[in-house]
Structures are given as C-alpha cells and as structure tokens.
Design an enzyme around this catalytic site. Structure first.
Site: not given
Ligand code: GDP
Ligand code: IMO
Ligand code: MG
Length: 435
Positions: A13-14, A41, A316
């Site tokens: 979730d970066e 994502h 989170r």
């Molecule tokens: P991913 O799984 O790595 O693609 O990340 P996620 O989508 O799960 O989580 C990232 C969250 O941060 C999403 O809700 C994005 O819309 C949000 N986001 C991305 N970049 C920024 C930022 O620079 N600032 C803020 N406030 N939110 C952001």
């Molecule tokens: P994205 O791509 C954050 C975590 C789960 C759990 C562990 C194992 O959005 O960054 P799984 O269902 O994969 O066997 O769960 O990994 N996990 C994630 N945490 N972002 C994700 O994906 C994740 N995919 C799995 O929360 O701790």
């Molecule tokens: Mg994510």
C-alpha cells in the site's frame, strides 16, 4: 529500450498504483507478475478514483498492452467483476488485456483453506486478506492439485475438477472432524460440489477465453523488439515470502527478486527499479512493525492518510518511517531511485521521527533481522527532524516545498543511500513533484 519496475519497499500500500499509472504514458506494456486479488492499487485520474486488484494499473491508457503474467494467482470471479466495473465506467477492456495460460487459478477450496490456516498456532494470526492466495500458491508448488488457466480449456477439465475437489473434500472433512470450533467455517460441513464448481468455472473460462495467451513468449518477443515494459509489483518487499518478515508475509516474491520469476523476462532486461515508499510506515495484518505508533500520532496519520485497507477495509497500523527496514528492502529489490509518497499526510506535525537503528537485547543493530522473534524485540532508535505546518497538496515544484519537508526527503535519501526522484503530495496524477 529499458524495462522499468515499480516495487513497494514496505509492507504494501505504498501507492504503487499511482506511480504505475503515471509512468504508463512512457511505456508500451504494463505487467502484473505476482500476487492476486490480495492487492488493491488505487489510481486517481482527474478526480475519478479506481481501485484495481488484478488488472494492471496501466489499463487507463488505451495505447498500452496490459499483461497478467504466469506468476499471478487468478480468481476468475474477482477478475470478471473488476472488468465489468471498469467497463461500466467507460474503460475499454478488450485485446489490451492479456492473461497468461500459465497463471494458477483460485478455486473455492483455496478460500476455505485460507480461513482454516490463517491461525498459525500462536496468539497472532497472519491476518491474510482471505482471498485464497496462500493456498493457491501451495497447490502450485505441490503441483498435483494445481489448475492453471490453460487447464480451463482442456477436454478433461471436468474430471480434473472432480479429482481435486474430491481430494480437498477428504482433507477438509478429516480436518474438521478433529479440530475445535475455531477452525469451523460456515458452509464447510457441506461437501464441495464438484459439478457446480465445474459449471461455474466453465462459465468463467468462456468469458476469459479471448484474453488468454502465452504471455511468456509475448514478453520475450517484446524484449527482442525493444519495447518499453513496466513491471507492476504488488504487496511490498517486506512481505516477500523468502526475504520478508516470515511467516507474516504473503506467498509470493513481492520484492524485486520476483520480477523475473513471475514474468519470465530475464532480469538483465531491467534497467530501472523505482522503490516506492510512504513518508511513514503502514502495515495491515499480523507481524512486527517496530515503528508502529499506537497513540495519537498513529491515529492522526491513519485519519489524514485515510489508512484503511483497499481490499479488506481494515484499519492500517501506522507509524514513523523505518529507515532500517527500507534500506534493507531497497538493497534487496535492487532499487535505483526512490519515490516518496503521501508526504502531505505529515503536514502539521511539529516533530517527525525517523528510525535509524534498532536496539535489540541491549545492542545497537543497523541491519534488518532475519528472524521474527528478534525483530519483535526491536526498539527503534529515532532521529528527530522538525516538521512543517504548511499544506503542500497544491505544490508542483520541488523548490516550493517547505524547507523542512525538503530536509526530511534529503534525510530519507541519505539513510537509504538512493536518490529521491519523485515526491507525491496527493492522490491525483497532478499532485506529483519531480525532484
Ligand atoms: P498500492 O497498493 O501501493 O497501489 O497503494 P493503495 O492504493 O492501497 O494505497 C495508497 C492510497 O494512498 C490510495 O488511497 C491512494 O489514492 C492514496 N495516495 C497516493 N498518493 C498519495 C499522496 O501523495 N497523498 C495522499 N494523501 N494520498 C495518496
Ligand atoms: P498491495 O498490492 C498490504 C498482507 C495481508 C497479510 C499478509 C498475507 O495493495 O500493496 P495474503 O492474503 O497475501 O496471504 O496476506 O499480506 N497483504 C497486503 N498488505 N497491501 C497489499 O497489497 C497486501 N497483500 C497482502 O494483510 O498481512
Ligand atoms: Mg494496496
């Protein structure tokens, strides 16, 4: 032309989706190569928000070929739902999406097993996303009960489902006969209905047929043709099955080491690896997170950063930036440059902390421990930096960031030993600062 990869350097979730979408413009092919619908994502384009689980985040640019490569585990129901919801919002999905016939398929028995084995016998469960990911990878490695996308089209597919469902029924029923109620899940008393599952998956196969291809050969041809390929990592490096915080990890190589294995593209084709980090730390699910802040700061970050799981909606766990962990994962993933995300979330905090070392059993440790019990004992040693009060979500030039924000970014770059190339100050494409 070079291959580029986007790799998360923390626990997922970066904001990888944002950067993939942004860089897709300069690429011809975007590849998802590991993980499955455990990923969530987010892409925000001109105010419209899209959440992607299996479809590569390049799907919004019509000129781009999106590929789900063989290292992914595919839940057809999840994929078809995702396709339908995107199409309903006007996104074109046709020949621009390709699915490897080598991709392993998630079946109902994988969901059941995820339920049963999430608890690993101690007080802290793994906390999986319950999407059947681990059990599907188990069957892949075990081979004899595995079913791949290509198998959906075999004339003996029905017999294959009957065979695997029969074995799983015996396993599950045997286990539930001898386990306590915590391992019982709704519906498990009834046997898996092989005929119903076969019919359901036959329907999925028909809908997926036009997308299925040998993507390994397609990508190798693309490499020969000098195409620009972007590899979209899912999860984060610290969740890597081999090099992460085992057993609190996912079941694939989610660090940079997984790119070649999952896609079939030789690693020397990769010319640039972009490590994606949040300006702080988050983690979902179980396992140690040394810099977690179970206090007002953690709560503040969660609220400002809207830190609730994209897939499971779980809150989170939030904390300070952990430079020990990220230095390790940046080296592991072969990162060339960093992209620091969600910097805006830290606005208004007087003093910011960065963890630069751990104290474990009274000793100062600067490397990331390989054993979970050791990591559990880690007490972060912090360096304090002054924060900034200004809102920065409207800033588009690096020089316009507050001085303390620039100092914070500079310090991250120094501690990780890699330059910061991108700073993100909001979720929209426009809210991106190139350094
Ligand atoms: P991913 O799984 O790595 O693609 O990340 P996620 O989508 O799960 O989580 C990232 C969250 O941060 C999403 O809700 C994005 O819309 C949000 N986001 C991305 N970049 C920024 C930022 O620079 N600032 C803020 N406030 N939110 C952001
Ligand atoms: P994205 O791509 C954050 C975590 C789960 C759990 C562990 C194992 O959005 O960054 P799984 O269902 O994969 O066997 O769960 O990994 N996990 C994630 N945490 N972002 C994700 O994906 C994740 N995919 C799995 O929360 O701790
Ligand atoms: Mg994510």
């Amino acid at each position: 032309m070079p291959g580029t990869a986007i790799i998360g350097l923390q626990w997922g979730d970066e904001a990888k989706g944002k950067i993939v979408d942004l860089l897709t413009e300069q690429n011809e092919i975007v590849v998802r190569y590991q993980g499955g619908s455990n990923a969530g994502h987010t892409v925000v384009a001109n105010g419209a928000k899209f959440k992607l689980s299996l479809i590569p985040s390049g799907i919004f640019r019509p000129h781009v070929q999106c590929v789900i490569a063989g290292g992914v585990v595919l839940d057809p129901a999840a994929l078809l739902k995702e396709i339908d919801s995107l199409v309903a919002r006007g996104i074109n999905i046709g020949s621009n999406l390709m699915i490897s016939d080598r991709t392993h398929v998630i079946f109902p028995w994988h969901h059941i097993a995820d339920w049963m084995f999430n608890n690993i016998g101690n007080d802290e469960p793994i906390g999986t996303t319950m999407r059947g990911i681990g059990p599907c990878y188990e069957d892949k490695v075990g081979r004899s009960l595995a079913i791949r996308v290509g198998d959906l089209f075999r004339p003996d597919f029905k017999e294959l489902v009957e065979h695997v469902a029969g074995v799983k029924n015996r396993l599950f029923l045997g286990l539930t006969d001898h386990c306590d109620n915590t391992m019982r899940i709704p519906g498990l008393d009834a046997e898996l209905d092989a005929e119903a599952i076969y019919r359901q998956y036959l329907g999925y196969a028909e809908r997926l047929r036009s997308y299925v291809a040998d993507t390994t050969n397609y990508l190798l041809d693309a490499v020969d043709a000098d195409k620009r390929i972007l590899f979209e990592g899912a999860q984060g490096s610290l969740l890597d099955i081999d090099h992460g915080t085992f057993p609190y990890v996912t079941s694939s190589n989610s660090s940079g080491v997984g790119i070649s294995g999952g896609s079939g593209v030789p690693s020397h084709f990769l010319k640039k690896i972009i490590g994606i980090v949040k300006a702080y730390t988050t983690r979902v699910g179980g396992g140690p997170c040394p810099t977690e802040q179970n206090n007002d700061i953690g709560q503040r970050i969660r609220e400002r950063g809207n830190e609730f799981g994209t897939v499971t909606k779980r809150p989170r766990r939030c904390g300070w930036f952990d430079a020990v962990a990220v230095r390790y994962s940046a080296r592991l993933s072969g990162v060339d440059v960093l992209s620091v995300m969600l910097l805006d979330v830290l606005s208004g905090i007087d003093c910011l902390q960065i963890c630069t070392a751990y104290e474990i059993n009274g000793q100062r440790i600067e490397h990331f421990p390989s054993q979970i019990e050791y990591l559990r004992k880690a007490v972060p040693i912090y360096e304090t930096l002054s924060g900034w009060q200004e809102e920065i979500t409207g800033i588009t030039k690096y020089d316009d960031l507050p001085d303390n924000a620039k100092r914070y970014i500079k310090r991250i770059a120094e501690l990780i030993g890699k330059p910061v190339e991108i700073v993100s100050v909001g979720s929209d494409r426009q809210q991106t600062v190139f350094v």
